[in-house]
Write a protein that holds these residues in place. Structure first.
Motif, PDB file in Angstrom:
ATOM      1  N   LYS A 192       0.876  -1.165  -0.638  1.00  0.00           N
ATOM      2  CA  LYS A 192      -0.336   0.350   0.251  1.00  0.00           C
ATOM      3  C   LYS A 192       0.519   1.430   0.191  1.00  0.00           C
ATOM      4  O   LYS A 192       0.463   2.915  -0.916  1.00  0.00           O
ATOM      5  N   VAL A 193       1.790   1.712   0.874  1.00  0.00           N
ATOM      6  CA  VAL A 193       3.065   2.123   0.984  1.00  0.00           C
ATOM      7  C   VAL A 193       3.530   2.694  -0.129  1.00  0.00           C
ATOM      8  O   VAL A 193       3.637   3.755  -0.873  1.00  0.00           O
ATOM      9  N   ALA A 194       4.068   1.572  -0.768  1.00  0.00           N
ATOM     10  CA  ALA A 194       4.573   1.779  -1.557  1.00  0.00           C
ATOM     11  C   ALA A 194       4.171   1.880  -3.542  1.00  0.00           C
ATOM     12  O   ALA A 194       4.647   3.020  -4.288  1.00  0.00           O
ATOM     13  N   MET A 195       2.472   1.780  -3.262  1.00  0.00           N
ATOM     14  CA  MET A 195       1.953   1.905  -4.749  1.00  0.00           C
ATOM     15  C   MET A 195       1.431   3.543  -4.464  1.00  0.00           C
ATOM     16  O   MET A 195       1.706   4.509  -5.496  1.00  0.00           O
ATOM     17  N   GLU A 196       1.450   3.818  -3.334  1.00  0.00           N
ATOM     18  CA  GLU A 196       1.730   5.715  -3.497  1.00  0.00           C
ATOM     19  C   GLU A 196       2.027   5.695  -3.179  1.00  0.00           C
ATOM     20  O   GLU A 196       2.657   6.927  -4.643  1.00  0.00           O
ATOM     21  N   MET A 197       3.564   5.835  -3.348  1.00  0.00           N
ATOM     22  CA  MET A 197       5.138   6.699  -3.288  1.00  0.00           C
ATOM     23  C   MET A 197       5.452   6.094  -4.125  1.00  0.00           C
ATOM     24  O   MET A 197       5.823   7.294  -5.244  1.00  0.00           O
ATOM     25  N   ASP A 198       4.942   5.175  -5.299  1.00  0.00           N
ATOM     26  CA  ASP A 198       5.904   5.336  -6.313  1.00  0.00           C
ATOM     27  C   ASP A 198       5.164   6.190  -7.431  1.00  0.00           C
ATOM     28  O   ASP A 198       5.358   6.766  -8.318  1.00  0.00           O
ATOM     29  N   LYS A 199       3.311   6.428  -7.059  1.00  0.00           N
ATOM     30  CA  LYS A 199       2.920   7.924  -7.206  1.00  0.00           C
ATOM     31  C   LYS A 199       3.476   9.072  -7.668  1.00  0.00           C
ATOM     32  O   LYS A 199       3.917  10.072  -7.982  1.00  0.00           O
ATOM     33  N   GLN A 200       3.641   9.011  -5.813  1.00  0.00           N
ATOM     34  CA  GLN A 200       4.014  10.720  -5.318  1.00  0.00           C
ATOM     35  C   GLN A 200       5.869  10.729  -6.016  1.00  0.00           C
ATOM     36  O   GLN A 200       5.714  11.768  -7.049  1.00  0.00           O
ATOM     37  N   ILE A 201       6.601   9.526  -6.249  1.00  0.00           N
ATOM     38  CA  ILE A 201       7.694   9.845  -6.658  1.00  0.00           C
ATOM     39  C   ILE A 201       7.674  10.248  -7.678  1.00  0.00           C
ATOM     40  O   ILE A 201       8.243  11.125  -8.411  1.00  0.00           O
ATOM     41  N   SER A 202       7.209   9.517  -8.167  1.00  0.00           N
ATOM     42  CA  SER A 202       7.286   9.868 -10.121  1.00  0.00           C
ATOM     43  C   SER A 202       6.804  11.753 -10.285  1.00  0.00           C
ATOM     44  O   SER A 202       7.792  11.882 -11.196  1.00  0.00           O
ATOM     45  N   ASN A 203       6.042  12.049  -9.703  1.00  0.00           N
ATOM     46  CA  ASN A 203       5.283  13.150 -10.290  1.00  0.00           C
ATOM     47  C   ASN A 203       5.854  14.131  -9.806  1.00  0.00           C
ATOM     48  O   ASN A 203       6.130  15.140 -10.488  1.00  0.00           O
ATOM     49  N   TYR A 204       6.697  13.814  -8.775  1.00  0.00           N
ATOM     50  CA  TYR A 204       7.497  14.551  -8.011  1.00  0.00           C
ATOM     51  C   TYR A 204       8.691  14.765  -9.324  1.00  0.00           C
ATOM     52  O   TYR A 204       9.329  16.046  -9.526  1.00  0.00           O
ATOM     53  N   ILE A 205       8.866  14.280  -9.698  1.00  0.00           N
ATOM     54  CA  ILE A 205      11.087  14.048 -10.437  1.00  0.00           C
ATOM     55  C   ILE A 205      10.279  14.331 -11.706  1.00  0.00           C
ATOM     56  O   ILE A 205      11.045  16.007 -11.862  1.00  0.00           O
ATOM     57  N   VAL A 206       8.910  14.636 -11.973  1.00  0.00           N
ATOM     58  CA  VAL A 206       8.984  14.690 -13.532  1.00  0.00           C
ATOM     59  C   VAL A 206       8.437  15.876 -12.836  1.00  0.00           C
ATOM     60  O   VAL A 206       9.112  17.381 -14.171  1.00  0.00           O
ATOM     61  N   GLY A 207       7.986  16.695 -12.819  1.00  0.00           N
ATOM     62  CA  GLY A 207       7.517  17.590 -12.290  1.00  0.00           C
ATOM     63  C   GLY A 207       8.251  19.328 -11.827  1.00  0.00           C
ATOM     64  O   GLY A 207       8.898  20.197 -12.456  1.00  0.00           O
ATOM     65  N   ASN A 208       9.614  18.564 -11.034  1.00  0.00           N
ATOM     66  CA  ASN A 208      10.609  19.271 -10.557  1.00  0.00           C
ATOM     67  C   ASN A 208      11.643  19.672 -10.748  1.00  0.00           C
ATOM     68  O   ASN A 208      12.554  20.813 -11.639  1.00  0.00           O
ATOM     69  N   VAL A 209      12.031  18.403 -12.249  1.00  0.00           N
ATOM     70  CA  VAL A 209      12.659  18.396 -13.298  1.00  0.00           C
ATOM     71  C   VAL A 209      12.635  19.592 -14.887  1.00  0.00           C
ATOM     72  O   VAL A 209      12.603  20.595 -14.702  1.00  0.00           O
ATOM     73  N   LEU A 210      10.913  19.535 -14.934  1.00  0.00           N
ATOM     74  CA  LEU A 210      10.574  20.623 -16.101  1.00  0.00           C
ATOM     75  C   LEU A 210      10.282  22.017 -15.191  1.00  0.00           C
ATOM     76  O   LEU A 210      10.896  23.141 -15.814  1.00  0.00           O
ATOM     77  N   HIS A 211       9.559  21.957 -13.511  1.00  0.00           N
ATOM     78  CA  HIS A 211      10.073  22.916 -13.474  1.00  0.00           C
ATOM     79  C   HIS A 211      11.710  23.915 -13.247  1.00  0.00           C
ATOM     80  O   HIS A 211      11.176  24.894 -13.491  1.00  0.00           O
ATOM     81  N   ILE A 212      12.694  23.145 -13.297  1.00  0.00           N
ATOM     82  CA  ILE A 212      13.860  23.796 -13.659  1.00  0.00           C
ATOM     83  C   ILE A 212      14.012  24.621 -14.339  1.00  0.00           C
ATOM     84  O   ILE A 212      14.506  25.114 -15.039  1.00  0.00           O
ATOM     85  N   ILE A 213      13.649  23.630 -15.612  1.00  0.00           N
ATOM     86  CA  ILE A 213      13.946  23.731 -16.916  1.00  0.00           C
ATOM     87  C   ILE A 213      12.977  25.159 -17.089  1.00  0.00           C
ATOM     88  O   ILE A 213      13.179  25.934 -17.948  1.00  0.00           O
ATOM     89  N   ILE A 214      11.839  25.135 -17.094  1.00  0.00           N
ATOM     90  CA  ILE A 214      10.901  26.448 -17.446  1.00  0.00           C
ATOM     91  C   ILE A 214      11.917  27.176 -16.786  1.00  0.00           C
ATOM     92  O   ILE A 214      11.420  28.710 -17.385  1.00  0.00           O
ATOM     93  N   LEU A 215      11.530  27.046 -15.470  1.00  0.00           N
ATOM     94  CA  LEU A 215      11.646  28.586 -14.673  1.00  0.00           C
ATOM     95  C   LEU A 215      13.368  29.340 -15.353  1.00  0.00           C
ATOM     96  O   LEU A 215      13.585  30.383 -15.427  1.00  0.00           O
TER      97      LEU A 215
END
Length: 350
Positions: A200-223
């Protein structure tokens, strides 16, 4: 007191899932804390694999086999990284060394400006205090510059390690992406059989980490692009370096914007003083930060973490102190992991 502790222990740890989860958490933190330098290439490969999983899934939905999609996406990613490294990194490094060399001149300019303040506020300002302060800061800056120079010389000797990792990381990324299901199935075999809570924890964190990494990298590039373009048009000194600093510090919640704004204001004041150009630059900079905070961030981080700002700051301090840059980068996902573990932790009714 003893009975209360015993009752708490029975409620929290009587379930076998809780024991399994606790052992895995302790092992995870021990490995990361004591062997972080050794497993750093693996960690980088995992981060980039999460980043590339989204375009790979998009190509797979278009009909491409996973192996072919992995090869295509990885080739494009490596090409972009090499192109950026060849063009941008040397310019940013050169501007950084130039800025360090000019800091004493900036401090001298600031010292001269501050020395004029007692003429206007003689009852509030002591010249000696300012002179001592600037001299101390100037000395520290020179020492820091010498340390950075020594660091750059010493880093030449670790070039072999960098070359080896630059070859190993893409290979590990390819294997992680191509054999994702096989690796997960193998890991499942060595994990405890009773792992409902862990799943249960792994499924939640897999989604959270994926969204966070992709969002953070795109955020850095855009900014970076949003800051670099107007800074370059206005011919601000060290535009690439300042844009890089502003972009990379967004990984530090709340505090990053303060850290990045100080060098922007300092360089602009040294270049233009209190002028129209300085006012225009700061207006544009504030406008970009408003757009970033109210449009870019909500679009990229649509998944709500439901973490209190104080919890995020504490997470940055704790994990950043433990693991440096990567601790800061993963502070929010790690705080989310702690929250997910607390919410999923089994509690006995007895």
């Amino acid at each position: 007191m003893y009975k209360m502790i015993l009752e708490w222990y029975r409620r929290r740890f009587s379930d076998p899932d809780a024991i399994s989860l606790l052992i895995l958490i302790v092992l995870f933190f021990i490995i990361i804390y004591f062997f972080n330098n050794i497993i750093l290439p693996i960690l980088i490969a995992v981060v980039f694999s999460y980043l590339l999983e989204t375009p790979i899934k998009f190509l797979m939905r278009s009909g491409l086999p996973r192996t072919l999609a992995v090869i295509l996406v990885l080739f494009i990613f490596i090409s972009i990284v090499l192109l950026g490294g060849i063009i941008l990194l040397p310019l940013i490094w050169q501007q950084g060394l130039s800025l360090i060399g000019n800091i004493p001149s900036m401090l001298t300019f600031l010292n001269k400006y501050l020395m004029t303040l007692p003429q206007h506020y003689p009852e509030l300002i002591d010249v000696g205090v300012f002179d001592t302060l600037i001299h101390s800061i100037n000395q520290k800056v020179v020492e820091t510059g010498n340390s950075l120079l020594q660091f750059s010389i010493d880093s030449i000797f670790s070039l072999l390690s960098v070359i080896v990792n630059s070859v190993l990381i893409p290979i590990m990324m390819f294997l992680l992406l191509k054999d994702k299901e096989k690796i997960w199935n193998y890991c499942s075999k060595i994990l405890p059989k009773n792992r409902q809570v862990l799943n249960k924890v792994a499924m939640e964190m897999d989604k959270q980490i994926s969204n966070y990494i992709v969002g953070n990298v795109l955020h850095i590039i855009i900014l970076f692009c949003m800051i670099c373009i107007p800074f370059g048009i206005m011919k601000l000194d060290y535009a690439l370096l300042l844009a890089f600093i502003v972009a990379i510090t967004v990984i530090i919640p709340y505090v990053g914007i303060i850290i990045s704004t100080i060098p922007v204001i300092t360089v602009a004041l040294f270049q233009w003083g209190w002028s129209t150009e300085f006012g225009i630059l700061m207006t544009v900079y504030i406008f970009i930060q408003i757009i970033d905070g109210n449009i870019t961030v909500p679009l990229l981080f649509s998944e709500k973490l439901n973490l209190h700002p104080l919890v995020i700051i504490i997470a940055v301090l704790i994990f950043g102190g433990l693991w440096g840059f990567w601790g800061v980068f993963f502070a929010i996902p790690l705080a989310t992991l702690v929250k997910a573990i607390i919410n999923a932790w089994p509690i006995s009714d007895s």
